[in-house]
Motif scaffolding. Sequence first.
Motif, PDB file in Angstrom:
ATOM      1  N   GLU A  68      91.168  84.649 -85.075  1.00 57.02           N
ATOM      2  CA  GLU A  68      91.587  83.566 -85.955  1.00 57.02           C
ATOM      3  C   GLU A  68      92.747  82.826 -85.298  1.00 57.02           C
ATOM      4  N   LEU A  69      92.806  81.541 -85.531  1.00 55.44           N
ATOM      5  CA  LEU A  69      93.797  80.705 -84.870  1.00 55.44           C
ATOM      6  C   LEU A  69      94.236  79.589 -85.804  1.00 55.44           C
ATOM      7  N   ASP A  70      95.543  79.363 -85.874  1.00 53.69           N
ATOM      8  CA  ASP A  70      96.086  78.226 -86.619  1.00 53.69           C
ATOM      9  C   ASP A  70      96.434  77.122 -85.634  1.00 53.69           C
ATOM     10  N   MET A  71      95.928  75.917 -85.897  1.00 56.19           N
ATOM     11  CA  MET A  71      96.230  74.770 -85.048  1.00 56.19           C
ATOM     12  C   MET A  71      96.986  73.724 -85.861  1.00 56.19           C
ATOM     13  N   TYR A  72      97.913  73.029 -85.191  1.00 56.22           N
ATOM     14  CA  TYR A  72      98.692  71.982 -85.843  1.00 56.22           C
ATOM     15  C   TYR A  72      98.666  70.733 -84.980  1.00 56.22           C
ATOM     16  N   SER A  73      98.550  69.596 -85.636  1.00 49.72           N
ATOM     17  CA  SER A  73      98.560  68.312 -84.943  1.00 49.72           C
ATOM     18  C   SER A  73     100.005  67.844 -84.777  1.00 49.72           C
ATOM     19  N   PRO A  74     100.242  66.790 -83.982  1.00 50.82           N
ATOM     20  CA  PRO A  74     101.615  66.277 -83.831  1.00 50.82           C
ATOM     21  C   PRO A  74     102.276  65.839 -85.141  1.00 50.82           C
ATOM     22  N   SER A  75     101.462  65.457 -86.133  1.00 48.15           N
ATOM     23  CA  SER A  75     102.035  65.060 -87.418  1.00 48.15           C
ATOM     24  C   SER A  75     102.153  66.232 -88.390  1.00 48.15           C
ATOM     25  N   ARG A 172     110.131  85.409 -75.196  1.00 46.94           N
ATOM     26  CA  ARG A 172     109.482  86.593 -75.760  1.00 46.94           C
ATOM     27  C   ARG A 172     110.376  87.087 -76.886  1.00 46.94           C
ATOM     28  N   ALA A 173     109.805  87.189 -78.088  1.00 46.27           N
ATOM     29  CA  ALA A 173     110.599  87.493 -79.278  1.00 46.27           C
ATOM     30  C   ALA A 173     109.907  88.565 -80.114  1.00 46.27           C
ATOM     31  N   PRO A 174     110.630  89.201 -81.042  1.00 42.53           N
ATOM     32  CA  PRO A 174     110.058  90.307 -81.825  1.00 42.53           C
ATOM     33  C   PRO A 174     108.932  89.852 -82.745  1.00 42.53           C
ATOM     34  N   LEU A 175     108.039  90.780 -83.063  1.00 41.27           N
ATOM     35  CA  LEU A 175     107.014  90.528 -84.068  1.00 41.27           C
ATOM     36  C   LEU A 175     107.672  90.345 -85.432  1.00 41.27           C
ATOM     37  N   PRO A 176     107.086  89.552 -86.326  1.00 43.33           N
ATOM     38  CA  PRO A 176     107.624  89.427 -87.691  1.00 43.33           C
ATOM     39  C   PRO A 176     107.668  90.787 -88.391  1.00 43.33           C
ATOM     40  N   ASP A 177     108.615  90.925 -89.298  1.00 40.42           N
ATOM     41  CA  ASP A 177     108.792  92.203 -89.988  1.00 40.42           C
ATOM     42  C   ASP A 177     107.613  92.557 -90.874  1.00 40.42           C
ATOM     43  N   SER A 178     106.952  91.556 -91.425  1.00 40.27           N
ATOM     44  CA  SER A 178     105.878  91.845 -92.371  1.00 40.27           C
ATOM     45  C   SER A 178     104.696  90.921 -92.136  1.00 40.27           C
ATOM     46  N   GLY A 179     103.533  91.383 -92.522  1.00 36.60           N
ATOM     47  CA  GLY A 179     102.328  90.574 -92.401  1.00 36.60           C
ATOM     48  C   GLY A 179     101.779  90.577 -90.989  1.00 36.60           C
ATOM     49  N   ASP A 180     100.529  90.158 -90.840  1.00 32.09           N
ATOM     50  CA  ASP A 180      99.911  90.042 -89.530  1.00 32.09           C
ATOM     51  C   ASP A 180     100.470  88.828 -88.807  1.00 32.09           C
ATOM     52  N   ALA A 181     100.851  89.009 -87.566  1.00 32.46           N
ATOM     53  CA  ALA A 181     101.411  87.903 -86.792  1.00 32.46           C
ATOM     54  C   ALA A 181     100.318  86.883 -86.491  1.00 32.46           C
ATOM     55  N   ALA A 182     100.577  85.635 -86.825  1.00 28.77           N
ATOM     56  CA  ALA A 182      99.591  84.575 -86.640  1.00 28.77           C
ATOM     57  C   ALA A 182      99.572  84.094 -85.192  1.00 28.77           C
ATOM     58  N   THR A 183      98.396  83.693 -84.733  1.00 23.85           N
ATOM     59  CA  THR A 183      98.246  83.049 -83.430  1.00 23.85           C
ATOM     60  C   THR A 183      98.216  81.546 -83.677  1.00 23.85           C
ATOM     61  N   VAL A 184      99.087  80.816 -82.999  1.00 25.72           N
ATOM     62  CA  VAL A 184      99.274  79.399 -83.305  1.00 25.72           C
ATOM     63  C   VAL A 184      99.258  78.559 -82.030  1.00 25.72           C
ATOM     64  N   VAL A 185      98.575  77.424 -82.094  1.00 23.72           N
ATOM     65  CA  VAL A 185      98.660  76.384 -81.071  1.00 23.72           C
ATOM     66  C   VAL A 185      99.030  75.091 -81.786  1.00 23.72           C
ATOM     67  N   ALA A 186     100.088  74.422 -81.334  1.00 20.08           N
ATOM     68  CA  ALA A 186     100.563  73.210 -82.002  1.00 20.08           C
ATOM     69  C   ALA A 186     100.810  72.115 -80.970  1.00 20.08           C
ATOM     70  N   PHE A 187     100.151  70.971 -81.139  1.00 24.59           N
ATOM     71  CA  PHE A 187     100.329  69.847 -80.219  1.00 24.59           C
ATOM     72  C   PHE A 187     101.655  69.160 -80.507  1.00 24.59           C
ATOM     73  N   LEU A 188     102.338  68.786 -79.444  1.00 19.50           N
ATOM     74  CA  LEU A 188     103.698  68.271 -79.565  1.00 19.50           C
ATOM     75  C   LEU A 188     103.732  66.838 -80.065  1.00 19.50           C
ATOM     76  N   PRO A 189     104.722  66.509 -80.899  1.00 15.74           N
ATOM     77  CA  PRO A 189     104.907  65.113 -81.313  1.00 15.74           C
ATOM     78  C   PRO A 189     105.633  64.325 -80.227  1.00 15.74           C
ATOM     79  N   ASN A 190     105.040  63.224 -79.791  1.00 13.12           N
ATOM     80  CA  ASN A 190     105.646  62.310 -78.816  1.00 13.12           C
ATOM     81  C   ASN A 190     105.809  62.902 -77.425  1.00 13.12           C
ATOM     82  N   TRP A 191     105.062  63.961 -77.148  1.00 11.02           N
ATOM     83  CA  TRP A 191     105.083  64.566 -75.825  1.00 11.02           C
ATOM     84  C   TRP A 191     103.649  64.924 -75.421  1.00 11.02           C
TER      85      TRP A 191
END
Length: 410
Positions: A68-75, A172-191
């Motif tokens: 599963e993957l969460d994607m985000y647009s520049p907006s 590289r940072a710690p896993l969240p304390d609770s819940g399943d860690a989400a996999t995310v790809v987010a396109f940059l605004p203005n870049w």
Amino acid sequence: MHNFDVLIVGAGPAGSFAAERLALAGVRVAVFDGRPPGEPKACGGGVTSKALKAWPHLLEAVGRNIDELDMYSPSGKHLHLKLDEPFAVYSRIAFDTFLLERARKAGAIVFAEKISGRGIRRTDSGWAVSTQSDAEFAAKYLVGADGANSAIAKKLAGPLPPAEMEVAFGYRAPLPDSGDAATVVAFLPNWVGYAWAFPRLDHVSFGIATTQDAFDHESLDALLWNFMISYYGSYKTARDSERVPHSIMRIWKDIDQVWADTIRGELKQTAERYAARIPGLAPRTWDTRHACGDGWALVGDAAGFADPVTGEGIYYALRSAELFAESYLAGEPLKYEARWRKDFGQELQRASQMRRRFYGNFWGAPFTDRMIEFARGHRGIRKVLGELVAGDQGYTDLKKKLARSALKPI
């Protein structure tokens, strides 16, 4: 003087995979691993389903499968994808060690030695290589697998200009304390480029990939911190610390300042920074740059084999190593050039032609915004996008595939 048939400089996926294939066939191979022990390559660590299907043994490496993957647009538009073909995320220390140990078991000799361009010279019988500890090696064939900053590539194929390099940096940072860690790809605004959050077994790899010629560290680092804070902030609610499943990040927007200050303070104490360069060849360069010559070859990032749109290079590292080994073992190493061009060269050239349009405007908004907007409302387009993420959908027929999917019923 230590004598071998093939000297491979670089012990990343490309170098190790080539070494394994050659050593299994009885070739005397030396592999030089110049990285300090325990130092990982700066990389998200994503391995596409295309690679996993081509080489199922990669699943034996210790990693995390992502379906599963969460994607985000520049907006900030959000799309949740359930992938028909999962990909994997590995720690590059674990993944690279896994491949190098396979090469060692196959019979390759591994040396923890760094090689500079000045330590390489032609001889009447092939190549002589001097390490920084003054050890001497000789072979008829030399393989550059030493990454985007390859000393061998600069010496034999010529340097690449800054415009044909991309930059990846992150934490590289710690896993969240609770819940399943989400996999995310987010396109940059203005870049040009994108940010990612790839959860591994014991931490999350955050990063941004963008072009080097447009790189502005201060602005992009601030953008990445916004992304990271939004990621951890999505695990918090006003009532408790449980993350709502598939809750939407307030990406590229200000979040509650109290939470932001708390999260930032915690991350400043624990996050480990990394950075690297990635090749991003221009369309014309694919026609003129060579990956092999008399007695030498380049594989993986050293050859420039990375997707100019996404920066993904592990599949091309492994495939180029495989194609070179097959050509060498067939007694026709120079045919490696024609083989990689036919196998994936056109695909990468097409990606470089598309990069500007992929991150450009379409109908008055960024194409990535439109792509996610259309995918949210159309199952067929969503499926094509999932195949693109998985590595199963190429760029050469992407436009036609999207058009055909758009004409089908929602």
